[in-house]
Design an enzyme around this catalytic site. Structure first.
Site, PDB file in Angstrom:
ATOM      1  N   ARG A  64      -9.277   8.373  -1.005  1.00 21.91           N
ATOM      2  CA  ARG A  64     -10.264   8.823  -0.018  1.00 21.91           C
ATOM      3  C   ARG A  64     -11.105   9.973  -0.565  1.00 21.91           C
ATOM      4  O   ARG A  64     -10.627  10.732  -1.418  1.00 21.91           O
ATOM      5  CB  ARG A  64      -9.554   9.292   1.251  1.00 21.91           C
ATOM      6  N   GLU A  78      -8.693   0.543  -3.176  1.00 22.21           N
ATOM      7  CA  GLU A  78      -9.427   0.540  -1.909  1.00 22.21           C
ATOM      8  C   GLU A  78     -10.254   1.811  -1.835  1.00 22.21           C
ATOM      9  O   GLU A  78      -9.742   2.903  -2.105  1.00 22.21           O
ATOM     10  CB  GLU A  78      -8.407   0.469  -0.774  1.00 22.21           C
ATOM     11  N   ARG A 116      -6.746  12.930   0.948  1.00 21.74           N
ATOM     12  CA  ARG A 116      -5.666  13.355   1.857  1.00 21.74           C
ATOM     13  C   ARG A 116      -4.306  12.791   1.454  1.00 21.74           C
ATOM     14  O   ARG A 116      -3.286  13.343   1.815  1.00 21.74           O
ATOM     15  CB  ARG A 116      -5.987  12.949   3.295  1.00 21.74           C
ATOM     16  N   HIS A 117      -4.270  11.680   0.729  1.00 19.17           N
ATOM     17  CA  HIS A 117      -2.971  11.198   0.251  1.00 19.17           C
ATOM     18  C   HIS A 117      -3.005  10.947  -1.259  1.00 19.17           C
ATOM     19  O   HIS A 117      -2.534  11.782  -2.026  1.00 19.17           O
ATOM     20  CB  HIS A 117      -2.423  10.020   1.078  1.00 19.17           C
ATOM     21  N   GLU A 141     -11.287  -9.185   2.844  1.00 14.26           N
ATOM     22  CA  GLU A 141     -10.019  -8.806   3.480  1.00 14.26           C
ATOM     23  C   GLU A 141     -10.290  -8.752   4.984  1.00 14.26           C
ATOM     24  O   GLU A 141     -11.058  -7.912   5.467  1.00 14.26           O
ATOM     25  CB  GLU A 141      -9.506  -7.453   2.987  1.00 14.26           C
ATOM     26  N   HIS A 190      -3.972  -4.522   7.600  1.00 18.05           N
ATOM     27  CA  HIS A 190      -4.076  -3.425   8.563  1.00 18.05           C
ATOM     28  C   HIS A 190      -3.187  -3.668   9.779  1.00 18.05           C
ATOM     29  O   HIS A 190      -3.329  -4.663  10.480  1.00 18.05           O
ATOM     30  CB  HIS A 190      -5.509  -3.162   9.046  1.00 18.05           C
ATOM     31  N   THR A 209      -8.448   3.665   8.358  1.00 13.76           N
ATOM     32  CA  THR A 209      -9.670   2.858   8.421  1.00 13.76           C
ATOM     33  C   THR A 209      -9.738   2.181   9.789  1.00 13.76           C
ATOM     34  O   THR A 209      -8.788   1.510  10.195  1.00 13.76           O
ATOM     35  CB  THR A 209      -9.648   1.796   7.300  1.00 13.76           C
ATOM     36  N   ASN A 262       0.852  -1.189   0.000  1.00 14.44           N
ATOM     37  CA  ASN A 262       0.000   0.000   0.000  1.00 14.44           C
ATOM     38  C   ASN A 262       0.895   1.249   0.000  1.00 14.44           C
ATOM     39  O   ASN A 262       1.693   1.433   0.921  1.00 14.44           O
ATOM     40  CB  ASN A 262      -0.895  -0.043   1.252  1.00 14.44           C
ATOM     41  N   ASP A 313      -0.048   4.502  -0.065  1.00 17.01           N
ATOM     42  CA  ASP A 313      -0.724   5.747   0.339  1.00 17.01           C
ATOM     43  C   ASP A 313       0.217   6.734   1.025  1.00 17.01           C
ATOM     44  O   ASP A 313       0.168   7.941   0.790  1.00 17.01           O
ATOM     45  CB  ASP A 313      -1.856   5.452   1.343  1.00 17.01           C
ATOM     46  N   HIS A 314       1.079   6.195   1.921  1.00 14.18           N
ATOM     47  CA  HIS A 314       1.843   7.125   2.752  1.00 14.18           C
ATOM     48  C   HIS A 314       3.087   7.681   2.070  1.00 14.18           C
ATOM     49  O   HIS A 314       3.736   8.584   2.595  1.00 14.18           O
ATOM     50  CB  HIS A 314       2.129   6.497   4.120  1.00 14.18           C
ATOM     51  N   GLY A 343       1.003  -1.341   4.445  1.00 17.58           N
ATOM     52  CA  GLY A 343       1.351   0.018   4.060  1.00 17.58           C
ATOM     53  C   GLY A 343       2.231   0.735   5.055  1.00 17.58           C
ATOM     54  O   GLY A 343       3.458   0.814   4.895  1.00 17.58           O
ATOM     55  N   HIS A 368      -5.612   3.735  -1.493  1.00 19.99           N
ATOM     56  CA  HIS A 368      -6.942   4.113  -1.009  1.00 19.99           C
ATOM     57  C   HIS A 368      -7.198   5.537  -1.469  1.00 19.99           C
ATOM     58  O   HIS A 368      -6.542   6.466  -0.993  1.00 19.99           O
ATOM     59  CB  HIS A 368      -6.962   4.008   0.528  1.00 19.99           C
TER      60      HIS A 368
HETATM   61  N1  PXP Z   1      -6.155  -2.826   4.280  1.00 17.20           N
HETATM   62  C1  PXP Z   1      -7.069  -1.848   4.421  1.00 17.20           C
HETATM   63  C2  PXP Z   1      -8.487  -2.149   4.045  1.00 17.20           C
HETATM   64  C3  PXP Z   1      -6.708  -0.565   4.876  1.00 17.20           C
HETATM   65  O1  PXP Z   1      -7.636   0.394   5.005  1.00 17.20           O
HETATM   66  C4  PXP Z   1      -5.356  -0.303   5.151  1.00 17.20           C
HETATM   67  C5  PXP Z   1      -4.931   1.066   5.577  1.00 17.20           C
HETATM   68  O2  PXP Z   1      -5.077   1.944   4.513  1.00 17.20           O
HETATM   69  C6  PXP Z   1      -4.435  -1.350   4.985  1.00 17.20           C
HETATM   70  C7  PXP Z   1      -4.862  -2.602   4.580  1.00 17.20           C
HETATM   71  C8  PXP Z   1      -2.983  -1.155   5.257  1.00 17.20           C
HETATM   72  O3  PXP Z   1      -2.847  -0.906   6.612  1.00 17.20           O
HETATM   73  P1  PXP Z   1      -1.441  -0.417   7.174  1.00 17.20           P
HETATM   74  O4  PXP Z   1      -1.163   0.894   6.535  1.00 17.20           O
HETATM   75  O5  PXP Z   1      -1.681  -0.334   8.644  1.00 17.20           O
HETATM   76  O6  PXP Z   1      -0.445  -1.473   6.803  1.00 17.20           O
END
Ligand code: PXP
Length: 253
Positions: free
Chosen positions: A56, A81, A60-61, A163, A203, A112, A18, A20-21, A226, A54
């Protein structure tokens, strides 16, 4: 792609990164770097089976232009996502990712915060969301806590995958509550598999808690990671970090 033999079956477990960050860091200074698409390329080169983002509602990202660039660049699985808003459904159908993971989304949340409440969303998903994806070829995955009732309702809707939300396991305050959540995840994975759906998870996973999860929860397919992975890559570099996650996932159970 990793083949892990277990007592129960040959299991194909794979890492989806992931990114996103990477976009969070880019947006902090309004510059064009670091680029989430470049991070996706490095992750795939290092062996990741795919990329998750993701988009959003508040952007935001990840931003819309990132999504279309990722679609062009990602060669493995692209997992979009999103919350099941009409706006996101339109974008997702334009992008045509292989997988769409539907999540609850709250404006104030940092990330999330839990799985979908299937009882609450069932009618809307049945009448609006699932029909909108018909004939698109996009596989639908629902982000759920390991509650049997939620899993049964997701199956009734015709979801392709679940998931499992691993955040409660990852953030457990002590070993006893972590063990309790692990048992729920195991039972959830068994039930998802029995119904014929694919078992994904994500997550809060990191290099410390991942080995326990994958050694105990059966039938895992896509593992979505992520924040911890991107954070570690600041010290180790992204290529080395992705390879280390994959090495851990390769350990026989
Ligand atoms: N799966 C889902 C559905 C999520 O919302 C997230 C966070 O965006 C992740 C996985 C990844 O989580 P993390 O960033 O804590 O690894």
């Amino acid at each position: 792609m990793i083949i892990v033999s277990s007592m129960k079956q040959i299991k194909v477990m794979q890492l989806l990164v992931n990114i996103d960050h990477v976009a969070t860091l880019r947006n902090a200074r309004g510059e064009g770097y670091p680029d989430p698409v470049e991070a996706a390329e490095i992750s795939e080169k290092a062996g990741a089976a795919g990329i998750v983002f993701h988009l959003r509602g508040d952007r935001r990202h990840i931003r819309d232009e990132d999504v279309y660039r990722l679609k062009k660049s990602v060669t493995g699985i692209l997992d979009f996502e999103m919350a099941a808003s009409d706006e996101m459904i339109i974008i997702c159908k334009n992008v045509l990712p292989e997988l769409c993971t539907l999540v609850p989304e709250g404006r104030e949340e940092l990330t999330t915060e839990g799985g979908l409440n299937m009882k609450t969303v069932f009618d809307d998903y049945k009448n609006r969301v699932f029909p909108a994806f018909e004939d698109t070829g996009i596989k639908l995955s629902l982000f759920l806590d390991p509650n049997p009732a939620d899993i049964e309702l997701a199956h009734k809707l015709g979801a392709d995958a679940i998931e499992l939300h691993t955040g409660t396991f990852a953030n457990a305050p002590d070993a006893a509550s972590q063990r309790k959540e692990l048992e729920r995840l195991k039972a959830g994975a068994e039930l998802i598999h029995e119904t014929g759906m694919i078992v994904n998870a994500g997550h809060g996973l990191n290099l410390e808690n991942l080995p326990l999860l994958i050694s105990e929860v059966p039938y895992l397919r896509d593992i979505s990671i992520g924040h911890a992975l991107i954070s570690k890559s600041l010290y180790w570099g992204l290529e080395k970090t992705v390879k280390e996650y994959i090495r851990l996932m390769n350990v026989q159970r």
